[in-house]
Design a protein around this motif. Structure first.
Motif, PDB file in Angstrom:
ATOM      1  N   LYS A 429    -126.493-133.748  25.709  1.00 31.43           N
ATOM      2  CA  LYS A 429    -125.684-134.905  26.102  1.00 31.43           C
ATOM      3  C   LYS A 429    -126.517-136.180  26.044  1.00 31.43           C
ATOM      4  O   LYS A 429    -126.051-137.240  25.581  1.00 31.43           O
ATOM      5  CB  LYS A 429    -125.129-134.688  27.507  1.00 31.43           C
ATOM      6  N   ASP A 430    -127.770-136.111  26.494  1.00 31.16           N
ATOM      7  CA  ASP A 430    -128.629-137.294  26.453  1.00 31.16           C
ATOM      8  C   ASP A 430    -128.876-137.744  25.012  1.00 31.16           C
ATOM      9  O   ASP A 430    -128.886-138.950  24.714  1.00 31.16           O
ATOM     10  CB  ASP A 430    -129.961-136.988  27.143  1.00 31.16           C
ATOM     11  N   THR A 433    -125.762-139.442  23.790  1.00 28.81           N
ATOM     12  CA  THR A 433    -125.608-140.753  24.434  1.00 28.81           C
ATOM     13  C   THR A 433    -126.473-141.807  23.743  1.00 28.81           C
ATOM     14  O   THR A 433    -126.005-142.912  23.420  1.00 28.81           O
ATOM     15  CB  THR A 433    -125.982-140.650  25.920  1.00 28.81           C
ATOM     16  N   GLN A 437    -124.599-144.751  21.656  1.00 27.13           N
ATOM     17  CA  GLN A 437    -124.704-146.085  22.266  1.00 27.13           C
ATOM     18  C   GLN A 437    -125.543-147.040  21.416  1.00 27.13           C
ATOM     19  O   GLN A 437    -125.387-148.260  21.515  1.00 27.13           O
ATOM     20  CB  GLN A 437    -125.298-145.973  23.672  1.00 27.13           C
ATOM     21  N   SER A 443    -119.613-147.629  24.834  1.00 30.63           N
ATOM     22  CA  SER A 443    -119.164-146.236  24.689  1.00 30.63           C
ATOM     23  C   SER A 443    -119.703-145.435  25.865  1.00 30.63           C
ATOM     24  O   SER A 443    -120.674-145.848  26.514  1.00 30.63           O
ATOM     25  CB  SER A 443    -119.661-145.635  23.370  1.00 30.63           C
ATOM     26  N   HIS A 444    -119.080-144.331  26.123  1.00 32.09           N
ATOM     27  CA  HIS A 444    -119.488-143.484  27.250  1.00 32.09           C
ATOM     28  C   HIS A 444    -119.455-142.027  26.812  1.00 32.09           C
ATOM     29  O   HIS A 444    -118.535-141.603  26.097  1.00 32.09           O
ATOM     30  CB  HIS A 444    -118.563-143.692  28.445  1.00 32.09           C
ATOM     31  N   THR A 445    -120.443-141.258  27.223  1.00 33.84           N
ATOM     32  CA  THR A 445    -120.524-139.835  26.904  1.00 33.84           C
ATOM     33  C   THR A 445    -120.564-139.046  28.208  1.00 33.84           C
ATOM     34  O   THR A 445    -121.372-139.336  29.097  1.00 33.84           O
ATOM     35  CB  THR A 445    -121.777-139.528  26.069  1.00 33.84           C
ATOM     36  N   GLN A 447    -120.148-135.007  30.125  1.00 33.33           N
ATOM     37  CA  GLN A 447    -120.165-133.552  29.952  1.00 33.33           C
ATOM     38  C   GLN A 447    -118.918-132.968  30.582  1.00 33.33           C
ATOM     39  O   GLN A 447    -118.626-133.218  31.747  1.00 33.33           O
ATOM     40  CB  GLN A 447    -121.402-132.938  30.599  1.00 33.33           C
ATOM     41  N   SER A 455    -117.314-137.987  24.002  1.00 35.91           N
ATOM     42  CA  SER A 455    -117.673-139.402  23.876  1.00 35.91           C
ATOM     43  C   SER A 455    -116.407-140.226  23.690  1.00 35.91           C
ATOM     44  O   SER A 455    -115.499-139.824  22.951  1.00 35.91           O
ATOM     45  CB  SER A 455    -118.601-139.631  22.674  1.00 35.91           C
TER      46      SER A 455
END
Length: 746
Positions: A429-430, A433, A437, A443-445, A447, A455
């Motif tokens: 996820k990191d 992101t 981004q 934008s937003h991600t 889990q 995302s």
């Protein structure tokens, strides 16, 4: 009148409920009064009719039982193994007996004794010339049997040594108390002796009369007597009772009243036995009188209690409802506190709704709607995110798209691996992101669930920048493809944030298009795909038949063909997984149907869950197939397999007029038992097995010859061409003519 209306308002719930209760009480009381009157007037006639019906039912049941016993003993008398054992004993004594044949006969005896409908305690084949018996537990010497195991004062050992022959095939002897086994338990048994003139053996069956009588006994307090055609008493249900001599019966009257008792008579048409049911009249009258008085007292008590209960129930239901309805229009509702839990729950719920309505109104007046925050999205989609952080991330206005990343780990989970996977998902996820981004700051991600990341990207189109970002992620993920795989689905562009759930659903549907590849896949658009087929209906039936027979090579060939077809049709990973799971489930159900312990088989469901390519699915399925067919073959080799004989017989006589009765006669079984046995062991009945073999032979003839359709049907046992065509189409899905066109081998 006005006072009455004010106290009892006609349209109130209380009055209506009270009236309904009273109407029900009056109707039930009227019915009870009528029933008591009618019962008192007609009790004697009803007693006679009822007991005539009871004894006729008893006679009918015993006569059927008599015919069944006679048929069973006759079949056993003419059993070839029984005769073989006699001849072997004549030639070499007990040492010359083939104990495999003994086991077959004892198996048949155990089957008869184990059937509760027959009420048989034991069945013995008495070879008097050789002084031994064959019974459910094996071979026993006659002196040991009748001096130690089946002891009766009425039937000592010397009685059974007598050589007199009875008239007729089967003779019923008077029942007697037998001391059975080493525990010397007392059982009332009625001996049946089956004897054929000139036969060196005799069959003795012991009927458990207590068990039989408990199944068919008549009215409580009655006695039952069974007489043979000569008037000898064969059985009496209460032999210890101080019974008087039976009255003379003219053979015509259905019942006789004598010395304070009813005597009901019936004569059996098949056996010639006389059945007598005896009911004491005085005791019956006293019971009826007591019942009448008790019914009157109960009726009066019921009427009084019912009226009082109606008043109390109506009031207890009306009062809380009245208070709750009144409180709905008030600012603060009064809570109901009473003994009725449901009303308390309703009152608490209404109070809570009232408080919740007030809180929602205050909150909506002071804050922005939840539709504009990620906190709402987390609640709506059950997303596990940090609550404090989510409140700071407001949903922007304008066009957006949703990207879903579906992770698939490549190893079976353990406690240690589960923890590593959880941390790995967070790291992935990191990475997403940072990559997203960098190209799209707004934008937003998040889990979602355990193996899913989402995302939200604010953009007007699927731009080159987005494609480059996702391609870069693909290169990163493909480095770790031995550990996990990622499928990426990109939704269309949506204009309103309220359409988030539609965008998410669209992205999820795109994931179903993922191919069975060991690499990261990016799915941009919906593709139109036709239906794919693993097994055809014909192949599925063929696979099932070969699996039941433990034919591994034929099943393997069918699986290979199906997987090749799925590859040609470009089946998705979801479709391939569905096919593999259905085949695995079919194998497991077949193993369970054959009563094979499935604990000895590995858990292939977990293995299939971590397959990706057709070759991986093939490897797991073939391994499971090898285990299943090996277990099936081993099961069939452990026991004498009647099914194997049946299939071999049908395979060599399929072109003849074969019936279940004919085959059952060859196996010395009843057709009903053989039919149930075939169904239990194979999952299909006798006719399905025969038709499957015939149609298989028909396909061979249609593929290799130009024989007319009618002659093909005649060759495989169908005398009616219409029946042949209908059965062929039912099993294969095609008519014989269509099948020949598509499968003709020139």
């Amino acid at each position: 009148m006005k006072w009455l209306k004010s106290f009892f308002p006609l349209h109130s719930l209380f009055v209506k409920m009270l009236v309904y209760f009273l109407v029900v009480i009056i109707l039930l009381s009227s019915y009870n009064l009528w029933s008591m009157t009618f019962y008192s007037r007609n009790v004697n006639n009803e007693i006679v009719k009822y007991n005539l019906t009871l004894i006729r039912n008893t006679v009918d049941n015993f006569e059927k039982q008599y015919s069944t016993w006679k048929s069973l003993l006759l079949n056993l008398q003419h059993n070839e193994f029984v005769g073989n054992i006699s001849r072997q004993a004549d030639a070499g004594g007990k040492k010359g007996i083939d104990y495999l044949q003994v086991e077959m006969v004892t198996d048949q005896i155990r089957t008869l004794v184990s059937q509760p409908y027959y009420h048989l305690n034991n069945v013995m084949i008495y070879y008097r010339n050789h002084a031994f018996l064959l019974e459910r537990d094996g071979i026993v010497n006659d002196d040991r049997m009748f001096k130690h195991y089946y002891i009766s004062n009425s039937y000592p050992y010397e009685f059974w040594k007598k050589t007199e022959r009875a008239n007729g095939f089967m003779q019923m002897l008077p029942s007697s108390a037998f001391s059975i086994g080493t525990e010397k338990s007392e059982v009332q048994l009625l001996p049946l002796v089956a004897d054929v003139q000139g036969s060196p053996w005799q069959i003795i069956a012991f009927v458990n009369m207590k068990s039989w009588y408990e199944s068919y006994k008549g009215m409580a307090g009655s006695r039952f007597v069974l007489l043979d055609p000569k008037g000898t008493k064969l059985y009496e249900s209460s032999p210890d009772a101080a019974s008087q001599p039976l009255p003379e019966w003219d053979g015509q009257s259905e019942w006789i009243m004598e010395k304070g008792s009813y005597y009901f008579f019936e004569k059996g048409a098949r056996s010639g036995l006389t059945y007598i049911s005896i009911i004491p009249h005085n005791e019956l009258n006293q019971s009826i009188s007591r019942m009448n008085w008790m019914a009157v007292l109960l009726f009066a008590a019921t009427l009084l209690i019912g009226t009082l209960a109606s008043w109390v129930f109506s009031r207890n239901i009306n009062q809380p409802l009245k208070r709750m309805v009144t409180g709905l229009g008030q600012t603060e509702m009064e809570l109901y506190q009473g003994s009725i839990a449901e009303f308390s729950a309703i009152s608490n719920h209404l109070k809570g709704l009232q408080h919740e309505r007030k809180m929602i109104k205050e909150w909506m007046d002071q804050t922005k709607p939840l539709l504009t925050s990620y906190h709402y999205l987390a609640q709506f989609k059950n997303i596990a995110i940090d609550t404090a952080a989510s409140k700071e991330l407001l949903v922007g206005e304008g066009a957006f798209m949703v990207i879903v990343y579906q992770l698939r780990y490549r190893h079976n989970p353990t406690l240690k691996l589960d923890a590593l996977m959880t941390r790995a998902t967070g790291k992935i996820k990191d990475i997403i992101t940072l990559q997203i981004q960098e190209a799209f700051p707004l934008s937003h991600t998040l889990q979602m669930e355990g193996k899913q990341i989402l995302s939200i990207v604010y953009t007007q189109e699927k731009s080159d920048m987005l494609q480059q970002s996702l391609s870069q992620l693909k290169r990163i993920f493909d480095h770790d493809q031995s550990t996990y795989l990622v499928n990426i689905a990109v939704s269309s562009v949506f204009q309103q944030t309220s359409e988030f759930d539609q965008a998410y659903a669209e992205a999820m549907s795109l994931l179903l298009q993922a191919r069975p590849l060991e690499e990261t896949q990016i799915i941009w658009e919906k593709e139109l795909r036709g239906d794919v087929t693993g097994f055809t209906a014909e192949q599925e039936h063929e696979f099932y038949v070969n699996l039941q027979a433990g034919n591994e090579s034929s099943c393997q060939m069918l699986i290979d063909r199906a997987l090749e077809r799925l590859q040609r049709q470009e089946a998705t990973a979801e479709q391939l997984s569905h096919f593999a799971k259905s085949v695995s489930a079919r194998m497991r159900r077949t193993v369970e149907l054959l009563k094979i312990n499935t604990d000895v088989l590995p858990d292939y469901a977990d293995m299939l869950a971590y397959c990706v390519t057709p070759d991986q699915y093939r490897e797991i399925l073939l391994d499971e197939l090898a285990h299943a067919t090996r277990a099936i073959r081993r099961k069939r080799e452990e026991h004498y397999d009647i099914i194997q004989y049946v299939i071999q017989y049908l395979g060599s006589h399929y072109n003849e007029e074969i019936s279940l009765e004919q085959l059952a006669y060859k196996l010395s079984m009843s057709p009903t038992y053989l039919s149930g046995y075939i169904k239990e062991k194979t999952g299909s009945n006798f006719s399905d097995q025969l038709n499957a073999i015939r149609i298989t032979k028909a396909k061979e003839l249609l593929e290799t010859t130009n024989m007319p359709i009618q002659e093909v049907g005649n060759r495989i046992g169908y005398r009616n061409v219409t029946s042949f065509i209908r059965m062929f189409k039912k099993i294969t899905g095609q008519t014989p003519g269509d099948y020949r066109k598509t499968n003709w081998i020139r």
